[in-house]
Design an enzyme around this catalytic site. Sequence first.
Site, PDB file in Angstrom:
ATOM      1  N   ASP A  22       0.884  -1.156  -0.066  1.00 47.29           N
ATOM      2  CA  ASP A  22       0.093   0.228  -0.113  1.00 47.29           C
ATOM      3  C   ASP A  22       0.955   1.333   0.120  1.00 47.29           C
ATOM      4  O   ASP A  22       2.024   1.039   0.290  1.00 47.29           O
ATOM      5  CB  ASP A  22      -1.115  -0.065   1.221  1.00 47.29           C
ATOM      6  CG  ASP A  22      -1.943   1.135   1.291  1.00 47.29           C
ATOM      7  OD1 ASP A  22      -2.201   1.539   0.196  1.00 47.29           O
ATOM      8  OD2 ASP A  22      -1.992   1.736   2.403  1.00 47.29           O
ATOM      9  N   LYS A  58      -7.565  26.322  -6.732  1.00 44.10           N
ATOM     10  CA  LYS A  58      -6.321  25.667  -6.610  1.00 44.10           C
ATOM     11  C   LYS A  58      -6.859  24.273  -7.401  1.00 44.10           C
ATOM     12  O   LYS A  58      -7.797  23.687  -6.944  1.00 44.10           O
ATOM     13  CB  LYS A  58      -5.800  25.521  -5.207  1.00 44.10           C
ATOM     14  CG  LYS A  58      -6.106  24.658  -4.287  1.00 44.10           C
ATOM     15  CD  LYS A  58      -5.289  24.632  -3.091  1.00 44.10           C
ATOM     16  CE  LYS A  58      -5.854  23.753  -2.068  1.00 44.10           C
ATOM     17  NZ  LYS A  58      -7.121  23.825  -1.593  1.00 44.10           N
ATOM     18  N   GLY A 118      -5.378   3.338  -3.422  1.00 43.26           N
ATOM     19  CA  GLY A 118      -6.636   3.860  -3.914  1.00 43.26           C
ATOM     20  C   GLY A 118      -6.548   5.358  -4.337  1.00 43.26           C
ATOM     21  O   GLY A 118      -7.497   5.899  -4.696  1.00 43.26           O
ATOM     22  N   ASP A 119      -5.170   5.854  -4.115  1.00 44.07           N
ATOM     23  CA  ASP A 119      -5.113   7.317  -4.588  1.00 44.07           C
ATOM     24  C   ASP A 119      -5.096   7.498  -6.265  1.00 44.07           C
ATOM     25  O   ASP A 119      -5.018   6.505  -6.877  1.00 44.07           O
ATOM     26  CB  ASP A 119      -3.603   7.642  -3.964  1.00 44.07           C
ATOM     27  CG  ASP A 119      -3.480   8.121  -2.466  1.00 44.07           C
ATOM     28  OD1 ASP A 119      -4.727   8.165  -1.764  1.00 44.07           O
ATOM     29  OD2 ASP A 119      -2.538   8.566  -1.923  1.00 44.07           O
TER      30      ASP A 119
END
Length: 1124
Positions: free
Chosen positions: A394, A546, A658-659
Site C-alpha cells: 500500500d 487551486k 486507492g489514491d
Amino acid sequence: SVRRGLNNYNCTGEESWVDSRTVYIGHKEPPLGTEAYIPQRFPDNRIVSSKYTFWNFIPKNLFEQFRRIANFYFLIIFLVQLIIDTPTSPMTSGLPLFFVITVTAIKQGYEDWIRHKADNAVNQCPVHVTQHGKVVRKQSQKLRVGDIVQVKEDEMFPCDLILLSTSREDGTCFVTTASLDGESSHKTYYAVQDTKAFNTAEEVDTLHSTIECEQPQPDLYKPLGSENLLLRGATLKNTEYIHAVAIYTGMETKMALNYQSKSQKRSAVEKSMNAYLIVYLCILISKALINTVLKYVWQANPNRDEPWYNQKTETERQRHVLIRAFTDFLAFMVLFNYIIPVSMYVTVEMQKFLGSYFILWDDDMFDEELGEGPLVNTSDLNEELGQVEYVFTDKTGTLTENNMELRECCVDGHVYVFVCGISVQTCTCVSHQEREELFFRALCLCHTVQVKEEETVDGIKRGIYQGKSTSFYISSSPDEVALVEGMKSRSINLLNLKTCNVVFLCAFVFILPRFELLEVLNFDSVRRRMSVIVRSSSGEYYLFCKGADSSVFPRVVSGKVEQVRARVEHNAVEGLRTLCVAYKKLTHEEYEETCHLLNSAKLALRERDKKLAEAYDVIEKDFILLGATAVEDRLQDKAADTIESLHKAGMKVWVLTGDKMETAAATCYASKLFHRNTQILELTTKRTEEQSLHDVLFDLNTFTHTCRSHRLSDDYQDYGLIIDGATLSAVLKPTQEGTSNGGSYKEIFLEICRNCSAVLCCRMAPLQKAQIVKLIKASKEHPITLAIGDGANDVSMILEAHVGIMGKEGRQAARNSDYAITKFKHLKKMLLVHGHYYYIRIAELVQYFFYKNVCFIFPQFLYQFFCGFSQQPLYDTAYLTLYNISFTSLPILLYSLMEQHINMDILKRDPSLYRDIAKNSLLRWPTFIYWTFLGVFDAVVFFFGAVFLFDNTTFTSNGQMFGNWTFGTLVFTVLVFTVTLKLALDTHYWTWINHFVIWGSLLFYVIFSLLWGGIIWPFLNYQRMYYVFMQMLSSGPAWLSIILLIIVSLLPDVVKKVLCRALWPTTTERIQVRQHNSHYLHFHRDEKIQLAHMSNMYKCVYISVIDSYLKEIILYTVTISLGR
C-alpha cells in the site's frame, strides 16, 4: 416533502440497480394506502473473524490436520498396529501422532480464541440508538437495519450509516478513516438535505421515511452516495454528535465484504515436505512388497516355511494364503514405517514456534517512537519470508508517513523554498507585492481546513504543548493542512474558519482583512480542483481556485504560464505533489449570477451531480494564474533504500493504492520504484477511451517485447506500468467473445507486467488488490507473494498473499495479518536476514531428517535378506523409540534455530545473496535425490561393513561370538555417530550451545546404552540387551570398525563439498571463504601487532626464560643419568 425527498434519495448514484433494498427509518411502517409494506429480513450487526466455534472446533480442526499426508499416513499405521500382530508396539506410532495433533490443535485453538476475544470486544461495544424519542444504549451486535444511531465525537461508526443530521449548522461532519485506508486526514461528509434540520432525538424520531438503496456490494470507490455514507470503522471527529440510519450491518457492511475468508496458508517448504513424503511412501510400499514376495519365495521350501522350532498353529494353517500375504505386507509396512519421520513434523512445529521469537527479540525492529516492536501472529510461514518474489505494498501510511510538508511556492516564476518551516526566496528578481499578496491570500482562503484546540487520536493527545492547549489544523486533505501550516512561516496564522467568517492573525508586509466565505466549490476527482468565493471587508468579490496543473492551465487566460509550468514539471519529477493557484475578480452582478447557477444545481432532484459539474464548468474559467505549490508527502525513513534492496534481491515491488494516479506516481518516483530513466506505460481509463482495450493491450505487449531484445545492450530501456482500477476490472472481466480475446487478456497483462521493472496500480478497491495478488499467485511461475498494508482496506490483499504483513495503522485489522511491523524499513531485515536464515535452517532440517531416517531404516531392509524375511527387527525397541526422540533430534533442532551460514551484516549489505535461495532452491529434486542417495550409501556402509567384520568369528579376545543384538547395536552406534557428525560438518556458526548439544547427545547415547545394557530392568519381560553394549566395547576390532565406518561414510560428502567449492562455488560459498579469510587475517594481524609491541619490551625476558629452561633440562638429564 421530507418523506418524498428521501423516497427519491437513491444510494446508487446515477446507476440503476435491479436488486435493491428498502430501509424504513426507525422501523416505522408507511401510512395505509400510500405504498405496500414489504418487511425484509437483514442480518444482525455481529462481526465474525474467527475460524472455529465451540461445537465445530474438534471435527473441523481434525479434518484440517488429517488433510496433511503425514498425519493421515500415521493414523493408518496406528490402526494397522491395533488390528494385526506387528513387530512393534502401537504406541510407537500412536503417541507421536497424538502429540503432534494435540500440540497443533492447542496452538490453532489459542490463535482462534484471540480472534474470538477481539470479535466480542467489538460486538459488545455499547452504541446509542434513538427509540421513541429517547436515546438508549444497546450492544453493537443488536443493531438492526433501520435503527437511528447517535454517534458522538471520537466514537467509531458501528455499521454503515446514512447521515441524517449533525450538531453543526451546515449539516457537515468530519471523519477519519485511518483504520480503513491508513489516511489520518479528516474527510467531510454531508447530511441528507431533507433531514439536516432534524437535530434532536425527538425531531429525528418523527421521521416517517424510507431509503431505497442497492444490496450490499464491496466496492468502496463506487459513487454510492459517498458524501452521505459513513462506513463502519471510521471515526467521528470535530463534530459533537450526529444522527444516522443503519443501512448495512454485520457481515454485510462494506469493510466486512472486503474481508477475504481466512484460509489456511501453507508454505512452499511444507508442500515440498508433502511431495517428499509421497516419494518415501512409494519407497516404503515398494520395500514392503519386495519383502513380502521374497518371503513367500523363500518359504516355497516346506522346511523353511514351517521349521521344527517354529511350528504353525491350526488356525494359521487354515488361513488363506492371500490373507497371510496381506497381513505380512502390513507387518513389513509397520516395520519399515520409520522411514517416514513423524518426529520431523514435531521438530518443524517447535522450530517455527521458537524461531519466531528471534523476530520479536530483534532490537533493530523495535520502534522507540511508538514503543512497539514487531508481532508474529502465525509462525507457520517463517521460511516463506526467505522465498518472496513479489511484494505488494500500500502507499499511504505504508510507504509514506502520511505527513505533508510545504516545500516550495512559485509566484509568477519567483521561487520560495521552505526549509524547516522557514521561507527562503531563491530568486533575486524584484517580486510584485500585489501578486504575492493575492497568492498567499489564495492559499489561506481556498481550503476546507478547520481549527481545533485539542484532540485524542489512538490515545495520543494532539494540540497540547508543554501542558498548555494550543490550536492545530484538521482537514479532509493533508495537502491543505500543509499549505496552511506553511503559511505560518510567512507569519500568517489561521485563527478561525466558520460558515460566515475567516479570521487571520498576520504579521506580514500586508495586512489581511476579515473575509466572508460565501461559496465552496468542493474538490472532486473528475474536476481535480476546488474553488471558493469570498468577499473582503471592502466589498470586493474574489474567486480563488487551486488544483492539478492539467485542470487549471487550460482555464487560465493570463499569467506567467510557461515559467510556472516548467517549475511544476521539475517538482513533479522530484516526486513532490504540485498544485496550481489562480484567481479572478467578480462583480456583484457576476456573483449574483453565480449564486443563482449554483442554487439551481443544488436544488435539482434529478441528475444533481451532473448539473453541479456543468455549473462548476461555467463558473471556473477565465482565471489569472498566480503560481504553484509543491508539497512533500514524506516517505518513511529508509523506504527508498528498502525498495532498492528488494529490487537487488530479485523481488518485484508493486504499489497498490486507492489514491489518484498523479499522487501515487510522485510517491513512486520519490521511493525509487520509478527512476528518471524509467519509461512509464499507462493502461488507464483515459487511454482506453481513445483506443479499445484490446488494441491498447496488444500495443503495449508488442512495445515491451523490445525490452527483452535490448537487455544485453547499452540502450536497455527500463519500463514502469501504471494501471487504474476501472481498466483492471475490464482486463479481469470475462468477455462474451469467447476465449479467443477475453481469455487471453489476463495473460497479455501478465506478460506486460513481466517486462516491467515496477508496477503501480491506482484507484484500487480492496477486493481488486486481492484480485491482483491472486492473479500473480495463479500465474504459470506460481511465485511467492507478500502483501503489506496498514488499513482495513488492505486486509483482503494480506489474506490472499502467501505472507501478509500489517503496518502501524489500522490496529483493529492487524489480527488478520501474519506479521506486523511498525515501519516499512523493517521489511528489509525481516526478508533479507530473518527470512534468509529461516529458509536455510528449515531446508537443512527437512533434508537432514529424511537422510537420517534412510540411514536408520535401510539397514533394517537389508537385514531381512539375512533373517529369512521373518520381520525380525535389527534394532532393540528402545533404540527404535529413542532414535528420533532423544539421540538425534536435539542437535538438528538447535541447528535450525542457531545456524548462521553468513554474517548478518553481510546479508544486509549484499541483497543479491537472497537470489541464491530463491524459488525453493535448497529443496529442489536434485538436492533431495542427493541426500537420499547419500543416506542409502551410508546405510550400505554401516550394514555391510559390520557384516564383513563379523565374518571373523574370533571377534572378542576370549573367542566368544557376537549375536544378532550385538550386530544391530554396532550398526546403530555407527549410525548415531555418523549422522551427528554429518550435522557438525554442516555447521558454520559454532557457539558453546552447539558444542554442548552435539557432543552431549553422543555422550547421552553412550551413557544410556551402558545403563540400558548394564542393569536388569524388572519391568521388562525380556533382557536381551543385557551386557550387549559393554561386550561390544570390550572388543578392539569393534572400536576400530566403528571409527573406520564413520570415516568411510562421511568421506564422500566431504570430498564432494571440497570439489564443488573449488570448481563451482556459489555466491554464498565465495562470501563464506572471504568472511573466513578476513577473520583469519584480522586475527593474525592483531596477533602480529601485539607480538611486535611485546618483542621490544620482553626480548630480554624471553632470552632469560629460555636460558633458565635449558639449564633445568640439562640438570634434570644429568640427575636421571646419575640415578641410573
